[in-house]
Design a protein around this motif. Structure first.
Motif, PDB file in Angstrom:
ATOM      1  N   MET A  33       0.851  -1.164   0.000  1.00 56.59           N
ATOM      2  CA  MET A  33       0.000   0.000   0.000  1.00 56.59           C
ATOM      3  C   MET A  33       0.897   1.227   0.000  1.00 56.59           C
ATOM      4  SD  MET A  33      -2.649   1.316   2.989  1.00 56.59           S
ATOM      5  CE  MET A  33      -3.628  -0.150   2.904  1.00 56.59           C
ATOM      6  N   GLU A  34       0.614   2.154  -0.880  1.00 57.66           N
ATOM      7  CA  GLU A  34       1.387   3.380  -0.962  1.00 57.66           C
ATOM      8  C   GLU A  34       0.622   4.514  -0.282  1.00 57.66           C
ATOM      9  OE1 GLU A  34       2.078   5.700  -4.766  1.00 57.66           O
ATOM     10  OE2 GLU A  34       4.004   4.679  -4.472  1.00 57.66           O
ATOM     11  N   LEU A  35       1.289   5.186   0.655  1.00 58.23           N
ATOM     12  CA  LEU A  35       0.681   6.291   1.389  1.00 58.23           C
ATOM     13  C   LEU A  35       1.473   7.571   1.137  1.00 58.23           C
ATOM     14  CD1 LEU A  35       0.005   4.522   4.813  1.00 58.23           C
ATOM     15  CD2 LEU A  35      -1.591   4.888   2.932  1.00 58.23           C
ATOM     16  N   SER A  36       0.900   8.688   1.535  1.00 61.64           N
ATOM     17  CA  SER A  36       1.534   9.996   1.359  1.00 61.64           C
ATOM     18  C   SER A  36       2.311  10.392   2.608  1.00 61.64           C
ATOM     19  CB  SER A  36       0.471  11.063   1.099  1.00 61.64           C
ATOM     20  OG  SER A  36      -0.318  10.717   0.004  1.00 61.64           O
ATOM     21  N   ALA A  37       3.342  11.202   2.406  1.00 57.71           N
ATOM     22  CA  ALA A  37       4.108  11.750   3.524  1.00 57.71           C
ATOM     23  C   ALA A  37       4.355  13.223   3.264  1.00 57.71           C
ATOM     24  CB  ALA A  37       5.440  11.022   3.682  1.00 57.71           C
ATOM     25  N   VAL A  38       4.092  14.042   4.274  1.00 58.34           N
ATOM     26  CA  VAL A  38       4.376  15.473   4.204  1.00 58.34           C
ATOM     27  C   VAL A  38       5.461  15.742   5.238  1.00 58.34           C
ATOM     28  CG1 VAL A  38       3.436  17.792   4.471  1.00 58.34           C
ATOM     29  CG2 VAL A  38       1.984  15.968   3.537  1.00 58.34           C
ATOM     30  N   LEU A  39       6.608  16.212   4.781  1.00 56.96           N
ATOM     31  CA  LEU A  39       7.722  16.484   5.689  1.00 56.96           C
ATOM     32  C   LEU A  39       7.978  17.978   5.764  1.00 56.96           C
ATOM     33  CD1 LEU A  39       8.360  13.482   4.486  1.00 56.96           C
ATOM     34  CD2 LEU A  39      10.411  13.842   5.823  1.00 56.96           C
ATOM     35  N   THR A  40       8.208  18.456   6.976  1.00 57.74           N
ATOM     36  CA  THR A  40       8.576  19.854   7.189  1.00 57.74           C
ATOM     37  C   THR A  40       9.779  19.899   8.125  1.00 57.74           C
ATOM     38  OG1 THR A  40       6.964  20.036   8.983  1.00 57.74           O
ATOM     39  CG2 THR A  40       6.257  20.792   6.823  1.00 57.74           C
ATOM     40  N   ALA A  41      10.613  20.893   7.919  1.00 63.23           N
ATOM     41  CA  ALA A  41      11.767  21.059   8.806  1.00 63.23           C
ATOM     42  C   ALA A  41      11.272  21.514  10.174  1.00 63.23           C
ATOM     43  CB  ALA A  41      12.732  22.088   8.222  1.00 63.23           C
ATOM     44  N   ALA A  42      11.781  20.886  11.227  1.00 65.75           N
ATOM     45  CA  ALA A  42      11.404  21.248  12.594  1.00 65.75           C
ATOM     46  C   ALA A  42      12.283  22.400  13.071  1.00 65.75           C
ATOM     47  CB  ALA A  42      11.561  20.045  13.523  1.00 65.75           C
ATOM     48  N   PRO A  43      11.700  23.359  13.805  1.00 71.80           N
ATOM     49  CA  PRO A  43      12.488  24.503  14.280  1.00 71.80           C
ATOM     50  C   PRO A  43      13.706  24.096  15.118  1.00 71.80           C
ATOM     51  CG  PRO A  43      10.150  24.844  14.727  1.00 71.80           C
ATOM     52  CD  PRO A  43      10.314  23.442  14.224  1.00 71.80           C
ATOM     53  N   GLU A  44      13.571  23.003  15.871  1.00 78.06           N
ATOM     54  CA  GLU A  44      14.671  22.559  16.729  1.00 78.06           C
ATOM     55  C   GLU A  44      15.653  21.656  15.999  1.00 78.06           C
ATOM     56  OE1 GLU A  44      11.281  19.705  16.974  1.00 78.06           O
ATOM     57  OE2 GLU A  44      11.425  21.854  17.166  1.00 78.06           O
ATOM     58  N   GLY A  45      15.434  21.437  14.714  1.00 76.84           N
ATOM     59  CA  GLY A  45      16.283  20.567  13.908  1.00 76.84           C
ATOM     60  C   GLY A  45      15.553  19.280  13.565  1.00 76.84           C
ATOM     61  N   GLY A  46      15.975  18.640  12.520  1.00 78.74           N
ATOM     62  CA  GLY A  46      15.322  17.413  12.076  1.00 78.74           C
ATOM     63  C   GLY A  46      14.068  17.718  11.278  1.00 78.74           C
ATOM     64  N   TYR A  47      13.197  16.718  11.174  1.00 77.08           N
ATOM     65  CA  TYR A  47      12.004  16.827  10.342  1.00 77.08           C
ATOM     66  C   TYR A  47      10.785  16.254  11.052  1.00 77.08           C
ATOM     67  CZ  TYR A  47      15.327  17.815   6.690  1.00 77.08           C
ATOM     68  OH  TYR A  47      16.336  18.390   5.956  1.00 77.08           O
ATOM     69  N   VAL A  48       9.640  16.848  10.787  1.00 75.28           N
ATOM     70  CA  VAL A  48       8.356  16.328  11.233  1.00 75.28           C
ATOM     71  C   VAL A  48       7.717  15.684  10.012  1.00 75.28           C
ATOM     72  CG1 VAL A  48       6.072  16.905  12.118  1.00 75.28           C
ATOM     73  CG2 VAL A  48       8.086  18.070  13.013  1.00 75.28           C
ATOM     74  N   ALA A  49       7.207  14.469  10.167  1.00 71.54           N
ATOM     75  CA  ALA A  49       6.581  13.741   9.069  1.00 71.54           C
ATOM     76  C   ALA A  49       5.124  13.469   9.419  1.00 71.54           C
ATOM     77  CB  ALA A  49       7.319  12.433   8.822  1.00 71.54           C
TER      78      ALA A  49
END
Length: 69
Positions: A1-17
């Motif tokens: 199953m293929e799902l979507s992912a939205v990634l944004t840069a986190a203010p403290e570093g790294g990424y939120v998915a």
């Protein structure tokens, strides 16, 4: 199953998915780690709440007026 992912840069570093189909959100220090964590979170969610996902979210952008200071 293929799902979507939205990634944004986190203010403290790294990424939120975020996965819009399941509503799961997680984070990671790298894009790869954030996606791996999101995959695990979505799999665990779908084990508990099986879903038949037939459509994919539509992603676009929009502008808002700048906030006056």
């Amino acid at each position: 199953m293929e799902l979507s992912a939205v990634l944004t840069a986190a203010p403290e570093g790294g990424y939120v998915a975020f996965n819009p189909e399941t509503g799961t959100t997680t984070q990671g220090e790298t894009v790869e780690e954030a996606l791996a964590n999101l995959r695990e979170a979505a799999e665990l969610y779908l084990e508990e709440f099986p879903a038949i996902i037939t459509t994919r979210p539509f992603l676009t952008t929009f502008e808002v007026a700048p906030h006056a200071s």
